[in-house]
Scaffold this motif. Structure first.
Motif, PDB file in Angstrom:
ATOM      1  N   HIS A  42       0.498  -1.212  -0.269  1.00 32.34           N
ATOM      2  CA  HIS A  42      -0.228  -0.076  -0.016  1.00 32.34           C
ATOM      3  C   HIS A  42       1.081   1.441  -0.074  1.00 32.34           C
ATOM      4  O   HIS A  42       0.628   2.072  -0.541  1.00 32.34           O
TER       5      HIS A  42
ATOM      6  N   HIS B 168      -6.749   3.074  -0.758  1.00 31.16           N
ATOM      7  CA  HIS B 168      -6.897   3.561   0.612  1.00 31.16           C
ATOM      8  C   HIS B 168      -6.624   4.084   1.509  1.00 31.16           C
ATOM      9  O   HIS B 168      -6.848   4.727   2.282  1.00 31.16           O
TER      10      HIS B 168
ATOM     11  N   ALA C  71      -9.999   5.557   2.019  1.00 30.61           N
ATOM     12  CA  ALA C  71     -10.581   5.775   3.448  1.00 30.61           C
ATOM     13  C   ALA C  71     -10.569   5.818   4.541  1.00 30.61           C
ATOM     14  O   ALA C  71     -11.158   6.745   5.264  1.00 30.61           O
ATOM     15  N   ASN C  72      -9.020   6.475   4.311  1.00 33.71           N
ATOM     16  CA  ASN C  72      -8.407   6.265   4.737  1.00 33.71           C
ATOM     17  C   ASN C  72      -8.793   7.794   5.398  1.00 33.71           C
ATOM     18  O   ASN C  72      -8.657   7.939   7.069  1.00 33.71           O
TER      19      ASN C  72
ATOM     20  N   TYR D 288     -11.684   9.051   5.352  1.00 33.71           N
ATOM     21  CA  TYR D 288     -13.215   9.119   5.570  1.00 33.71           C
ATOM     22  C   TYR D 288     -13.427  10.040   6.918  1.00 33.71           C
ATOM     23  O   TYR D 288     -13.525   9.713   7.914  1.00 33.71           O
TER      24      TYR D 288
ATOM     25  N   SER E 297      -7.735  -0.158   5.910  1.00 34.35           N
ATOM     26  CA  SER E 297      -7.589   0.917   7.261  1.00 34.35           C
ATOM     27  C   SER E 297      -7.418   0.735   8.516  1.00 34.35           C
ATOM     28  O   SER E 297      -7.225   1.638   8.791  1.00 34.35           O
ATOM     29  N   ARG E 298      -8.182  -0.619   9.107  1.00 40.42           N
ATOM     30  CA  ARG E 298      -8.290  -0.552  10.231  1.00 40.42           C
ATOM     31  C   ARG E 298      -6.415  -0.690  10.587  1.00 40.42           C
ATOM     32  O   ARG E 298      -5.834  -0.389  11.266  1.00 40.42           O
TER      33      ARG E 298
ATOM     34  N   ASP F 243      -4.086   0.024   8.631  1.00 44.58           N
ATOM     35  CA  ASP F 243      -3.268   1.158   8.707  1.00 44.58           C
ATOM     36  C   ASP F 243      -2.520   2.310  10.089  1.00 44.58           C
ATOM     37  O   ASP F 243      -2.129   3.266   9.480  1.00 44.58           O
TER      38      ASP F 243
ATOM     39  N   ILE G 265     -13.293   3.978  11.315  1.00 47.47           N
ATOM     40  CA  ILE G 265     -13.185   3.174  10.599  1.00 47.47           C
ATOM     41  C   ILE G 265     -14.920   2.438  11.152  1.00 47.47           C
ATOM     42  O   ILE G 265     -15.693   2.477  10.216  1.00 47.47           O
TER      43      ILE G 265
END
Length: 458
Positions: A276, A328, A331-332, A334, A361-362, A364, A380
């Protein structure tokens, strides 16, 4: 599985042939690891004899894996048993290298195996364990050691063993014995002789293991990563902060290892975790004392695609993993004030990979500050719950334009053409954003007429 092995052992014994459980099958029993649906056995019988002896046990399939290796694969329902003729080596006067040939004794066979913990055999009928190289002692000490006094020879026989060593260390959380480790480092370049497919399969096992970060770090430290994913080496020492005093989690390489360790052991999740941030070294910039990695997710998605192609992954897997890498950062980013339309767009763009995207995401979230971690986890979780709610709504009322192409052509009395697509896309966009109901055809007609009027020359 045990009953089938006993039946086979009795059949071989009746024909005055030896049959032993060997290698990982014995190792995993001694380690009390979860029973799998496959087993490895060894015998002094030749392949044609094996097929004749096993026939009365009625396997659903009998496959000769290769004359050279003398392995017969048996299928019993969903259980796979491989029986291999003992192996030995003989020397040809015209060659310095020995030739692998069929052997006649168990010890000869075990001597050619990779590691002492795999050079074990068990008689299924008596339970007696043959351990000529002290494999049980190494099992108890959690040590991975090459068989014999010449570890370089073991890796020269099959360079894939270099990667298998690190995979076992990751799966079993074992330490590699020092001389074996030095031999791996010396022989690392020989990994180039191994097919990409075999390397890919071992990498999958390493990444899906209980301790993937340990395996990845060993790949880097012992020089193997250079011949698998050299781009990973670029991550080392790349700071995510402008200050020279950085926390361990702010080094990109250390961060990536932690992310991989925290992801769920699914192939797309683990590979996207590894890749990622793969483009961060190539996109790093410092502006006004702040470090940026502008566009690293897009560059990273391209790099991930190329890396996975090199390893001969299939097209669907490549698309899934690179899609998660590309999305990614969205999502991060959000926050709870996102509209339902924005969440729906993320869901549509991620498709069947949404679960892996949320999982990444979790994972990360690698900060050492408890308050920051707590807020990020809650964020998340909120996104996951909104996705679940919107998914349930979409199952009741599918997200689609109220008017399809046929209805639009009939309405405007026009044939198919490029005029259709922008109208359909605009109507669908309004549905996604919650501004138009999927079944409100009347409102959709008004919008479509307005759009077409704007396109028509006055």
């Amino acid at each position: 599985m045990h009953d089938i092995i006993i039946t086979l052992a009795e059949a071989f014994h009746a024909q005055q042939k030896q049959l032993y459980m060997v290698g990982g099958t014995v190792r995993d029993v001694l380690l009390r690891r979860t029973e799998t649906n496959d087993a490895a056995l060894a015998t002094d019988a030749r392949p044609d004899e094996i097929k004749r002896i096993v026939a009365p046990t009625h396997p659903s399939a009998v496959v000769l894996v290769g004359e050279r290796f003398g392995t017969v694969r048996l299928l019993y329902d969903k259980q796979i048993i491989e029986i291999t003729t003992f192996r030995d080596e003989r020397y040809n006067p015209d060659s310095r290298k020995p030739e692998v040939c069929f052997g006649s004794t168990l010890e000869e066979d075990l001597r050619r195996r990779d590691f002492t913990i795999n050079a074990l055999a068990c008689d299924p009928l008596s339970g007696h364990i043959s351990d000529p190289f002290n494999g049980r002692q190494d099992l108890d000490a959690h040590i991975l050691r090459a068989v014999g006094d010449e570890p370089d020879k073991r890796f020269d026989e099959d360079p894939l063993r270099l990667l298998r060593a690190l995979r076992f260390a990751a799966q079993l959380d074992f330490s590699i014995e020092q001389e074996t480790m030095r031999a791996i480092k010396r022989q690392a370049s020989k990994l180039q002789k191994i097919s990409r497919e075999r390397i890919r399969d071992e990498m999958n096992k390493l990444l899906l293991s209980a301790h993937p970060a340990k395996g990845l770090n060993l790949l880097v430290e012992l020089g193997l990563m250079e011949y698998i994913i050299p781009e990973v080496l670029e991550l080392r020492g790349v700071s995510q902060q402008a200050s020279p005093r950085i926390a361990p989690s702010k080094d990109v390489y250390a961060h990536v290892l932690r992310v991989v360790e925290r992801t769920t052991p699914r192939p797309v999740a683990r590979w996207s975790g590894l890749l990622h941030d793969i483009a961060k070294p190539r996109t790093k910039s410092v502006e006004e004392g702040k470090v940026h990695f502008f566009g690293h997710e897009d560059v990273g998605a391209y790099m991930a695609r190329e890396i996975l192609k090199r390893l001969h992954f299939d097209r669907d897997f490549i698309e899934s993993a690179s899609r998660v890498v590309r999305l990614h950062m969205r999502a991060n980013a959000y926050t709870s004030d996102w509209t339902d339309g924005a969440v729906r767009r993320l869901m549509l763009d991620s498709g069947s990979d949404l679960a892996d995207l949320l999982d990444l995401s979790r994972a990360d979230i690698t900060s050492y500050r408890a308050d920051k971690v707590s807020r990020a986890v809650a964020r998340i979780q909120d996104l996951a719950e909104r996705c679940q709610r919107l998914q349930e709504e979409a199952e009741r009322v599918p997200l689609k334009s109220p008017l399809d192409g046929n209805e639009l052509m009939e309405m405007f009395e026009r044939g198919p053409g490029p005029w259709l697509r922008p109208i359909k896309e605009h109507l669908l966009s309004l549905v996604i954003d919650g501004l138009l109901s999927p079944d409100d055809k009347e409102a959709a007609r008004k919008i479509a007429r307005s759009l077409l009027d704007q396109e028509e020359p006055s």
